[in-house]
Motif scaffolding. Structure first.
Motif, PDB file in Angstrom:
ATOM      1  N   VAL A   1     -11.217  -2.222   3.523  1.00  0.00           N
ATOM      2  CA  VAL A   1     -12.361  -2.445   4.404  1.00  0.00           C
ATOM      3  C   VAL A   1     -11.826  -2.846   5.778  1.00  0.00           C
ATOM      4  N   PRO A   2     -12.024  -2.015   6.791  1.00  0.00           N
ATOM      5  CA  PRO A   2     -11.449  -2.335   8.104  1.00  0.00           C
ATOM      6  C   PRO A   2     -12.016  -3.635   8.681  1.00  0.00           C
ATOM      7  N   LYS A   3     -11.141  -4.525   9.070  1.00  0.00           N
ATOM      8  CA  LYS A   3     -11.534  -5.779   9.711  1.00  0.00           C
ATOM      9  C   LYS A   3     -10.558  -6.032  10.852  1.00  0.00           C
ATOM     10  N   ASN A   4     -11.070  -6.528  11.952  1.00  0.00           N
ATOM     11  CA  ASN A   4     -10.151  -6.831  13.053  1.00  0.00           C
ATOM     12  C   ASN A   4     -10.445  -8.169  13.720  1.00  0.00           C
ATOM     13  N   ARG A   5     -11.408  -8.911  13.183  1.00  0.00           N
ATOM     14  CA  ARG A   5     -11.769 -10.174  13.831  1.00  0.00           C
ATOM     15  C   ARG A   5     -10.889 -11.317  13.338  1.00  0.00           C
ATOM     16  N   VAL A   6     -10.761 -12.335  14.193  1.00  0.00           N
ATOM     17  CA  VAL A   6      -9.965 -13.530  13.897  1.00  0.00           C
ATOM     18  C   VAL A   6     -10.894 -14.736  13.928  1.00  0.00           C
ATOM     19  N   ALA A   7     -11.015 -15.437  12.805  1.00  0.00           N
ATOM     20  CA  ALA A   7     -11.872 -16.623  12.718  1.00  0.00           C
ATOM     21  C   ALA A   7     -11.053 -17.874  13.022  1.00  0.00           C
TER      22      ALA A   7
ATOM     23  N   ALA B   1     -13.953 -14.726  16.214  1.00  0.00           N
ATOM     24  CA  ALA B   1     -15.195 -15.188  15.600  1.00  0.00           C
ATOM     25  C   ALA B   1     -15.122 -16.710  15.517  1.00  0.00           C
ATOM     26  N   PRO B   2     -15.460 -17.416  16.596  1.00  0.00           N
ATOM     27  CA  PRO B   2     -15.399 -18.886  16.564  1.00  0.00           C
ATOM     28  C   PRO B   2     -16.444 -19.455  15.611  1.00  0.00           C
ATOM     29  N   ILE B   3     -16.027 -20.416  14.812  1.00  0.00           N
ATOM     30  CA  ILE B   3     -16.926 -21.040  13.844  1.00  0.00           C
ATOM     31  C   ILE B   3     -17.370 -22.394  14.391  1.00  0.00           C
ATOM     32  N   GLU B   4     -18.601 -22.488  14.810  1.00  0.00           N
ATOM     33  CA  GLU B   4     -19.159 -23.751  15.281  1.00  0.00           C
ATOM     34  C   GLU B   4     -20.671 -23.684  15.182  1.00  0.00           C
ATOM     35  N   ASN B   5     -21.261 -24.839  14.861  1.00  0.00           N
ATOM     36  CA  ASN B   5     -22.707 -24.952  14.700  1.00  0.00           C
ATOM     37  C   ASN B   5     -23.247 -23.918  13.715  1.00  0.00           C
ATOM     38  N   MET B   6     -22.554 -23.748  12.605  1.00  0.00           N
ATOM     39  CA  MET B   6     -22.962 -22.786  11.583  1.00  0.00           C
ATOM     40  C   MET B   6     -23.316 -23.491  10.284  1.00  0.00           C
TER      41      MET B   6
ATOM     42  N   PRO C   1     -23.773 -20.829   4.638  1.00  0.00           N
ATOM     43  CA  PRO C   1     -23.884 -19.370   4.461  1.00  0.00           C
ATOM     44  C   PRO C   1     -23.381 -18.589   5.669  1.00  0.00           C
ATOM     45  N   GLN C   2     -23.583 -19.123   6.858  1.00  0.00           N
ATOM     46  CA  GLN C   2     -23.092 -18.447   8.060  1.00  0.00           C
ATOM     47  C   GLN C   2     -21.572 -18.475   8.134  1.00  0.00           C
ATOM     48  N   VAL C   3     -20.975 -19.612   7.745  1.00  0.00           N
ATOM     49  CA  VAL C   3     -19.514 -19.693   7.699  1.00  0.00           C
ATOM     50  C   VAL C   3     -18.973 -18.670   6.714  1.00  0.00           C
ATOM     51  N   LYS C   4     -19.588 -18.597   5.555  1.00  0.00           N
ATOM     52  CA  LYS C   4     -19.158 -17.651   4.520  1.00  0.00           C
ATOM     53  C   LYS C   4     -19.232 -16.215   5.037  1.00  0.00           C
ATOM     54  N   GLU C   5     -20.342 -15.856   5.653  1.00  0.00           N
ATOM     55  CA  GLU C   5     -20.520 -14.498   6.180  1.00  0.00           C
ATOM     56  C   GLU C   5     -19.478 -14.192   7.256  1.00  0.00           C
ATOM     57  N   THR C   6     -19.204 -15.172   8.109  1.00  0.00           N
ATOM     58  CA  THR C   6     -18.214 -14.976   9.168  1.00  0.00           C
ATOM     59  C   THR C   6     -16.825 -14.760   8.587  1.00  0.00           C
ATOM     60  N   LEU C   7     -16.430 -15.599   7.634  1.00  0.00           N
ATOM     61  CA  LEU C   7     -15.101 -15.469   7.043  1.00  0.00           C
ATOM     62  C   LEU C   7     -14.936 -14.124   6.329  1.00  0.00           C
ATOM     63  N   GLU C   8     -15.988 -13.666   5.684  1.00  0.00           N
ATOM     64  CA  GLU C   8     -15.911 -12.388   4.966  1.00  0.00           C
ATOM     65  C   GLU C   8     -15.734 -11.204   5.912  1.00  0.00           C
ATOM     66  N   SER C   9     -16.097 -11.403   7.165  1.00  0.00           N
ATOM     67  CA  SER C   9     -16.012 -10.308   8.137  1.00  0.00           C
ATOM     68  C   SER C   9     -14.708 -10.316   8.932  1.00  0.00           C
ATOM     69  N   CYS C  10     -13.823 -11.251   8.627  1.00  0.00           N
ATOM     70  CA  CYS C  10     -12.610 -11.428   9.439  1.00  0.00           C
ATOM     71  C   CYS C  10     -11.350 -11.043   8.676  1.00  0.00           C
ATOM     72  N   ALA C  11     -10.382 -10.522   9.412  1.00  0.00           N
ATOM     73  CA  ALA C  11      -9.090 -10.160   8.832  1.00  0.00           C
ATOM     74  C   ALA C  11      -8.172 -11.366   8.715  1.00  0.00           C
ATOM     75  N   VAL C  12      -8.334 -12.314   9.649  1.00  0.00           N
ATOM     76  CA  VAL C  12      -7.421 -13.454   9.745  1.00  0.00           C
ATOM     77  C   VAL C  12      -8.230 -14.726   9.988  1.00  0.00           C
ATOM     78  N   TYR C  13      -7.804 -15.802   9.362  1.00  0.00           N
ATOM     79  CA  TYR C  13      -8.324 -17.130   9.696  1.00  0.00           C
ATOM     80  C   TYR C  13      -7.151 -17.982  10.169  1.00  0.00           C
ATOM     81  N   ILE C  14      -7.276 -18.529  11.370  1.00  0.00           N
ATOM     82  CA  ILE C  14      -6.229 -19.406  11.920  1.00  0.00           C
ATOM     83  C   ILE C  14      -6.776 -20.824  11.999  1.00  0.00           C
ATOM     84  N   ASP C  15      -6.053 -21.767  11.429  1.00  0.00           N
ATOM     85  CA  ASP C  15      -6.446 -23.175  11.486  1.00  0.00           C
ATOM     86  C   ASP C  15      -5.465 -23.918  12.388  1.00  0.00           C
TER      87      ASP C  15
END
Length: 332
Positions: free
Chosen positions: A179-185, A212-217, A220-234
């Protein structure tokens, strides 16, 4: 199994972060196994009174935990008289109260070492640690190997593992590299200066990454965002075994962690060192290159993090065994 304690009272801050959720998970698991665990909230709306022989709690109807963690079916403390078969559990930010109260059985759950240090700077001094850990009636649970290391180095002896588990709503996703993904959370507020530097570098590169910045979510919105991203950087400092990296891994993102706190402990985040980065990696542009390589070909990186995901999927079973081991005794 038989409950080891007739009543367990868990003091819980009025907040909706990882620590309070873990406390709700503990109460829920104890109750599911046949014990009697109740929440005692404290904060702006609710109050806890620690008296010489008992605890009394005044819970506001709109305290955040009741709605945010309704799925864990929280039950409430009104009053619990201390006795040989009762247990009082404190979060690490209340370690001073735990040391002072004369309850029969008491414990501290070290969910975040860094939060404890910020709330109680005395924890940095050897004399205070000797005073704290001289109380043999005080049990210490650790949520992370990072916390276990701190407790051992500080001289604690009565320590027991008690992890938490990732919200099951995040666990059903099987990562699919097809599944092509190119966003970074990422969380803009976690390691904010480092995050801002990384984003600025990307924007100046001529080929900016899609963020895909995660704030004020909501969850369920966090979950949807993470599922749409290729990478999560903490970019944060990982004061405990943080939830979001684990949620991101199960949502199909390749996880990259800033080398602070629990991120440095393989038992907490069993990732190859190439997935742990430093400030120097950001400044040099190496992290940018690493992220672009992952997005271009995520399959080998998802395979490399398969043990991490498998460990996360088994967290709830591990947690249940830890709860059974301490809070229950063998028997019919």
């Amino acid at each position: 199994m038989n409950p080891r304690f007739s009543q367990v009272a868990l003091l819980c801050p009025e907040a909706t972060t990882g620590g309070p959720e873990a406390l709700h998970q503990l109460a829920h698991t104890i109750n599911d196994l046949g014990g009697n665990a109740r929440m005692a909230y404290f904060g702006a709306k609710s109050r806890v009174h620690l008296l010489p022989d008992r605890i009394r709690a005044e819970t506001a109807p709109d305290t955040p935990g009741l709605s945010a963690y309704a799925a864990y079916a929280p039950q409430l403390v009104q009053e619990m008289v201390f006795g040989p078969d009762t247990l009082l559990v404190f979060p690490e930010i209340s370690v001073q109260q735990a040391r002072e109260v004369q309850a029969g059985n008491k414990a501290v759950w070290w969910l975040s070492v860094d939060n404890a240090l910020s709330q109680n700077p005395n924890l940095r001094y050897r004399s205070y640690l000797e005073y704290l850990f001289a109380d043999d009636s005080l049990v210490h649970f650790y949520q992370s190997d990072y916390a276990r290391d701190y407790l051992v180095e500080s001289g604690a002896r009565k320590i027991y593992p008690l992890f938490d588990y990732t919200d099951p709503n995040f666990l059903h996703i099987q990562p699919q590299a097809s599944v092509p993904k190119n966003r970074v959370a990422y969380f803009p507020r976690k390691g904010g200066d480092k995050a801002a530097l990384f984003v600025a570098q990307s924007q100046a590169s001529g080929q900016p990454l899609a963020f895909a910045p995660i704030e004020n979510m909501s969850k369920p919105q966090v979950k949807e965002t993470l599922e749409s991203c290729a990478v999560y950087i903490d970019f944060g400092h990982h004061p405990g075994k943080d939830r979001v990296p684990r949620e991101a891994a199960c949502a199909g993102a390749v996880v990259l962690l800033h080398e602070q706190g629990a991120a440095n402990f393989f038992a907490d985040h069993p990732l190859d060192k190439r997935y742990v980065f430093s400030l120097a990696d950001i400044q040099s542009g190496q992290l940018q290159e690493r992220v672009r390589q992952i997005i271009a070909d995520p399959t080998p990186h998802l395979h490399a993090q398969s043990y991490y995901r498998q460990k996360i999927w088994l967290e709830r079973e591990e947690f249940s065994l830890q709860v059974k081991s301490f809070f229950f005794t063998p028997g019919g």
